[in-house]
Design an enzyme around this catalytic site. Structure first.
Site, PDB file in Angstrom:
ATOM      1  N   ARG A 128      -0.622   4.438  -0.002  1.00 58.56           N
ATOM      2  CA  ARG A 128      -1.463   5.587   0.317  1.00 58.56           C
ATOM      3  C   ARG A 128      -0.895   6.401   1.478  1.00 58.56           C
ATOM      4  O   ARG A 128      -1.116   7.596   1.579  1.00 58.56           O
ATOM      5  CB  ARG A 128      -2.887   5.133   0.634  1.00 58.56           C
ATOM      6  CG  ARG A 128      -3.662   4.704  -0.578  1.00 58.56           C
ATOM      7  CD  ARG A 128      -5.004   4.131  -0.206  1.00 58.56           C
ATOM      8  NE  ARG A 128      -4.882   2.863   0.510  1.00 58.56           N
ATOM      9  CZ  ARG A 128      -5.909   2.155   0.943  1.00 58.56           C
ATOM     10  NH1 ARG A 128      -7.139   2.592   0.745  1.00 58.56           N
ATOM     11  NH2 ARG A 128      -5.726   1.014   1.563  1.00 58.56           N
TER      12      ARG A 128
ATOM     13  N   ASP B 237       0.848  -1.191   0.000  1.00 60.66           N
ATOM     14  CA  ASP B 237       0.000   0.000   0.000  1.00 60.66           C
ATOM     15  C   ASP B 237       0.884   1.241   0.000  1.00 60.66           C
ATOM     16  O   ASP B 237       1.823   1.321   0.797  1.00 60.66           O
ATOM     17  CB  ASP B 237      -0.894  -0.011   1.252  1.00 60.66           C
ATOM     18  CG  ASP B 237      -2.086   0.913   1.157  1.00 60.66           C
ATOM     19  OD1 ASP B 237      -1.931   2.016   0.606  1.00 60.66           O
ATOM     20  OD2 ASP B 237      -3.162   0.547   1.652  1.00 60.66           O
TER      21      ASP B 237
END
Length: 438
Positions: free
Chosen positions: A351, A349
């Site tokens: 983000r 990830d």
């Protein structure tokens, strides 16, 4: 004409930018300062003390930031200039563009560590810097605030089934929700961004320079410039109710922070829960904004939507991962959910929710009474930034598409919030996702 002679090109065939009678040279600024560049004092109490952000390309001596406005859309601006469709000298006429709602200022705006990835004064450029604009400085807003109607089939269905009741103020008879919406472009204050990620500013600048292929030399040549306008997507905020109530911890706030998923949010893909969770949150926000408390005052709802497609890995990577998941031996199973992403992207990830709470601080939020999210990363980032969270609201089981069960089980096992049982290792191994041809 000789065979190797260059053919003549009529001046009219060239774009206006290429027809200058004077040869132009490329400027790579490596010295500090500049005649007319205004100082920036990040975290100042007032806009006047802070100073405007000038990312113009029309007068390079005025520039006091790295990069240009409009994020990733600055590349389209370059195309428009190169094609002759846009004058590089154009300055925005900001007449009648003022925000429909005044946001702040709030105490968080004067704390340089609370807001590091957006300009808290970005919506007030025309008012706060009128003198500089009149003097010829090309200053652009990085935030816009307007009014809108949000019309979703799921909200209309909720009205038809009686879960939502039109009140003529927040929700119309036809199912349109009345909102204040805010568009935000990213503005990074590099010293504090580096602190958020636990690295030195020097390392951050160098990696940003190298990983963008040297797109912004000033990252490494201009240590006097602390503000960077990165070429990435921004975010949009949807407010249900009075925006001023967001800063009042006595008014119940229902909120969701949502990361973009074009396939589900727009086109209804059923491999994930993104659209169901988003529309569920909007319904909850409307209900929360309509709720009447003992004092006769309603609540307020908030959806913050960030452009971080495919966990900020991009949609191409996301689709590659879909293929890898469904073609692997044993089928699409929850125990391999994160591993397949890491195989393709090198990381699960990207983000990195460390910057996410900034917009909440910009809105003056100190408490979220009902957080419509199961994400442990979002919860930790919000509470870690000093914002209190009351109840966490998970997505109802009936809204989870069958093909999204793999994702949901994997996330719950990885620490996402759930009021129910957490799947064990054996449960995660059971193939539940359908094949590519099913």
């Amino acid at each position: 004409m000789s065979e190797d002679a260059a053919p003549a090109v009529a001046p009219a065939a060239l774009p206006p930018s290429a027809q200058s009678p004077h040869p132009r040279h490329i400027r790579l600024t490596s010295h500090s300062g500049g005649f007319g560049a205004l100082p920036i004092r990040w975290g100042a109490v007032t806009a006047r003390e802070r100073g405007p952000l000038v990312g113009t390309t029309t007068n390079r001596a005025h520039r006091n930031v790295i990069g240009t406005h409009s994020g990733s859309y600055s590349v389209y601006r370059a195309l428009a200039v190169a094609a002759g469709a846009l004058s590089r000298e154009h300055k925005a006429d900001l007449t009648n563009t003022a925000p429909t709602d005044v946001i702040g200022p709030y105490p968080q705006w004067a704390d340089p560590g609370k807001i590091v990835s957006m300009d808290p004064w970005g919506a007030e450029v025309a008012r706060e810097y009128a003198t500089e604009l009149a003097a010829g400085y090309d200053i652009r807003p990085t935030i816009a605030v307007t009014k809108a109607h949000v019309i979703l089939p799921e909200v209309i269905e909720a009205v038809q089934k009686g879960r939502l009741k039109p009140d003529g103020k927040l929700l119309l008879e036809g199912g349109a929700a009345l909102v204040t919406k805010v568009a935000v472009e990213p503005v990074w204050y590099l010293p504090e961004v580096a602190k958020r990620f636990g690295c030195s500013e020097t390392d951050l600048r160098r990696v940003l320079f190298e990983e963008t292929g040297g797109m912004y030399p000033e990252l490494v040549t201009r240590s006097d410039l602390d503000v960077f306008l990165p070429p990435i997507g921004g975010q949009t905020v949807y407010i249900f109710g009075d925006p001023r109530d967001l800063a009042n911890p006595e008014v119940e706030l229902t909120a969701r922070v949502h990361d973009e998923c074009n396939g589900s949010d727009v086109f209804g893909s059923d491999i994930c829960t993104c659209r169901p969770y988003l529309t569920h949150a909007i319904e909850e926000c409307i209900l929360g904004a309509q709720a009447q408390e003992a004092g006769g005052r309603g609540g307020v709802g908030l959806v913050a939507y960030s452009r971080k497609e495919g966990r900020a890995l991009g949609e191409v990577t996301k689709f590659l991962v879909y293929n890898a998941r469904k073609r692997q031996v044993g089928g699409d199973t929850a125990d391999q959910y994160f591993a397949r992403t890491e195989c393709v992207a090198g990381v699960q990830d990207m983000r990195f929710q460390e910057l996410m709470p900034d917009v909440l601080h910009w809105l003056g939020i100190r408490k979220i009474h009902r957080l419509v999210s199961m994400s442990n990363m979002k919860y930790d980032a919000i509470t870690g930034s000093g914002i209190e969270v009351g109840v966490r609201v998970n997505i109802p089981d009936e809204l989870i598409p069958a093909d999204a069960r793999v994702e949901m089980d994997a996330k719950m096992a990885a620490g996402y919030f759930t009021p129910g049982a957490v799947p064990d290792a054996e449960e995660l191994k059971k193939a539940k996702g359908r094949g590519l041809d099913a």
